[in-house]
Design a protein around this motif. Structure first.
Motif, mmCIF file in Angstrom:
data_model
loop_
_atom_site.group_PDB
_atom_site.id
_atom_site.type_symbol
_atom_site.label_atom_id
_atom_site.label_comp_id
_atom_site.label_asym_id
_atom_site.label_seq_id
_atom_site.Cartn_x
_atom_site.Cartn_y
_atom_site.Cartn_z
ATOM 1 N N UNK A 1 42.255 55.083 42.818
ATOM 2 C CA UNK A 1 43.438 55.550 43.519
ATOM 3 C C UNK A 1 44.681 55.402 42.671
ATOM 4 N N UNK A 2 45.824 55.594 43.301
ATOM 5 C CA UNK A 2 47.098 55.556 42.606
ATOM 6 C C UNK A 2 47.991 54.451 43.160
ATOM 7 N N UNK A 3 48.780 53.873 42.283
ATOM 8 C CA UNK A 3 49.746 52.842 42.666
ATOM 9 C C UNK A 3 51.096 53.511 42.849
ATOM 10 N N UNK A 4 51.673 53.351 44.038
ATOM 11 C CA UNK A 4 52.951 53.976 44.339
ATOM 12 C C UNK A 4 54.103 53.022 44.055
ATOM 13 N N UNK A 5 55.309 53.454 44.348
ATOM 14 C CA UNK A 5 56.508 52.674 44.023
ATOM 15 C C UNK A 5 56.559 51.335 44.756
ATOM 16 N N UNK A 6 55.814 51.203 45.848
ATOM 17 C CA UNK A 6 55.776 49.936 46.574
ATOM 18 C C UNK A 6 54.775 48.953 45.967
ATOM 19 N N UNK A 7 54.112 49.363 44.876
ATOM 20 C CA UNK A 7 53.164 48.489 44.199
ATOM 21 C C UNK A 7 51.790 48.437 44.838
ATOM 22 N N UNK A 8 51.562 49.253 45.867
ATOM 23 C CA UNK A 8 50.281 49.249 46.569
ATOM 24 C C UNK A 8 49.379 50.371 46.054
ATOM 25 N N UNK A 9 48.080 50.131 46.145
ATOM 26 C CA UNK A 9 47.091 51.106 45.706
ATOM 27 C C UNK A 9 46.634 51.937 46.904
ATOM 28 N N UNK A 10 46.748 53.252 46.774
ATOM 29 C CA UNK A 10 46.382 54.172 47.843
ATOM 30 C C UNK A 10 45.172 55.002 47.422
ATOM 31 N N UNK A 11 44.235 55.169 48.353
ATOM 32 C CA UNK A 11 43.007 55.910 48.084
ATOM 33 C C UNK A 11 42.810 56.976 49.158
ATOM 34 N N UNK A 12 41.937 57.945 48.884
ATOM 35 C CA UNK A 12 41.576 58.946 49.888
ATOM 36 C C UNK A 12 40.181 59.464 49.592
ATOM 37 N N UNK A 13 39.651 60.269 50.466
ATOM 38 C CA UNK A 13 38.268 60.711 50.331
ATOM 39 C C UNK A 13 38.083 61.752 49.241
ATOM 40 N N UNK A 14 39.170 62.271 48.689
ATOM 41 C CA UNK A 14 39.040 63.295 47.654
ATOM 42 C C UNK A 14 38.847 62.705 46.267
ATOM 43 N N UNK A 15 39.007 61.398 46.138
ATOM 44 C CA UNK A 15 38.827 60.769 44.843
ATOM 45 C C UNK A 15 37.440 60.127 44.781
ATOM 46 N N UNK A 16 37.222 59.314 43.760
ATOM 47 C CA UNK A 16 35.898 58.732 43.529
ATOM 48 C C UNK A 16 35.839 57.366 44.201
ATOM 49 N N UNK A 17 35.509 57.368 45.486
ATOM 50 C CA UNK A 17 35.391 56.150 46.281
ATOM 51 C C UNK A 17 34.039 56.191 46.987
ATOM 52 N N UNK A 18 33.066 55.448 46.445
ATOM 53 C CA UNK A 18 31.697 55.518 46.952
ATOM 54 C C UNK A 18 31.073 54.141 46.972
ATOM 55 N N UNK A 19 30.119 53.938 47.874
ATOM 56 C CA UNK A 19 29.357 52.689 47.821
ATOM 57 C C UNK A 19 28.688 52.537 46.460
ATOM 58 N N UNK A 20 28.736 51.348 45.928
ATOM 59 C CA UNK A 20 28.150 51.085 44.620
ATOM 60 C C UNK A 20 26.660 51.432 44.609
ATOM 61 N N UNK A 21 25.987 51.218 45.729
ATOM 62 C CA UNK A 21 24.546 51.489 45.823
ATOM 63 C C UNK A 21 24.221 52.965 45.676
ATOM 64 N N UNK A 22 25.212 53.850 45.883
ATOM 65 C CA UNK A 22 24.982 55.290 45.783
ATOM 66 C C UNK A 22 25.274 55.848 44.399
ATOM 67 N N UNK A 23 25.794 55.034 43.498
ATOM 68 C CA UNK A 23 26.056 55.489 42.140
ATOM 69 C C UNK A 23 24.762 55.510 41.328
ATOM 70 N N UNK A 24 24.633 56.476 40.458
ATOM 71 C CA UNK A 24 23.484 56.509 39.568
ATOM 72 C C UNK A 24 23.696 55.501 38.439
#
Length: 221
Positions: free
Chosen positions: A115-138
């Protein structure tokens, strides 16, 4: 609606809140390497808790709320210059607006989170990026997170959306996983990285000796 730029997403969220639109989130094809390169931070971590919060700690009852996921970070692949350690990640509270909404049985599981870090210093994520259970990665995706995705960020991955497809520059790899059925979880997504060779040309690469030169050549035409 695009989820690639957080600022644009935030504007869309405000419009959705005011106008009460009901369009579902739509994500364009995004190869794991693309998601890695476009993200400020990429980590492996266990999601151990969640709660709803208002951005900037607003007390306004009408404020848009986000899901705050508590994360036990295990490894950071990218973003050392942005944050020392990720303890929380934030996402819209509905998949309608591209939020990564997890059910109870999906918690306490290891994830790759980007995800991306915004001006508030927090990390924001969404379903369009690469966010998956580790068990599902090859196995190849796990290995590529360590080095090869980062090394390929000079390259561009071009999805083939309809035939005929072609490339316009040497620093591009043609992504053809979805050409037959529109599903992009094929060999190039699961096993390959787009790497720049000493010649300056980018090619699909598994990190192993290629089966034949003709295979790689056909993947880049």
């Amino acid at each position: 609606m695009s989820c690639n730029i957080f600022g644009f997403l935030a504007t869309g969220l405000l419009l959705l809140t005011v106008q009460q639109q009901s369009d579902a989130c739509s994500c364009g094809p995004s190869h794991p390497q693309q998601a890695y390169c476009q993200s400020d931070v990429v980590i492996k971590g266990k999601i151990v808790g969640s709660k709803l919060v208002a951005r900037d700690n607003s007390s306004d009852p009408n404020a848009f709320h986000w899901i705050q996921y508590e994360v036990q970070q295990q490894k950071m692949y990218k973003g050392f210059e942005k944050v020392e350690e990720v303890q929380y990640v934030y996402t819209p509270r509905a998949d309608l607006v591209c939020g990564l909404v997890l059910e109870a049985d999906q918690m306490n599981e290891d994830y790759v989170l980007s995800g991306n870090v915004e001006s508030d210093g927090k990390m924001y994520i969404n379903i369009c990026s690469f966010n998956k259970p580790w068990s599902q990665l090859t196995p190849a995706q796990r290995t590529n997170l360590d080095e090869r995705y980062r090394a390929g960020c000079q390259c561009m991955i071009i999805p083939c959306l309809s035939l005929p497809c072609s490339l316009s520059a040497d620093n591009q790899c043609l992504w053809t996983d979805g050409i037959l059925n529109g599903k992009w979880e094929g060999a190039q997504s699961q096993r390959y990285a787009c790497s720049m060779k000493p010649s300056g040309m980018c090619q699909w690469d598994t990190g192993k000796i290629p089966r034949s030169r003709s295979f790689l050549r056909s993947e880049n035409q």
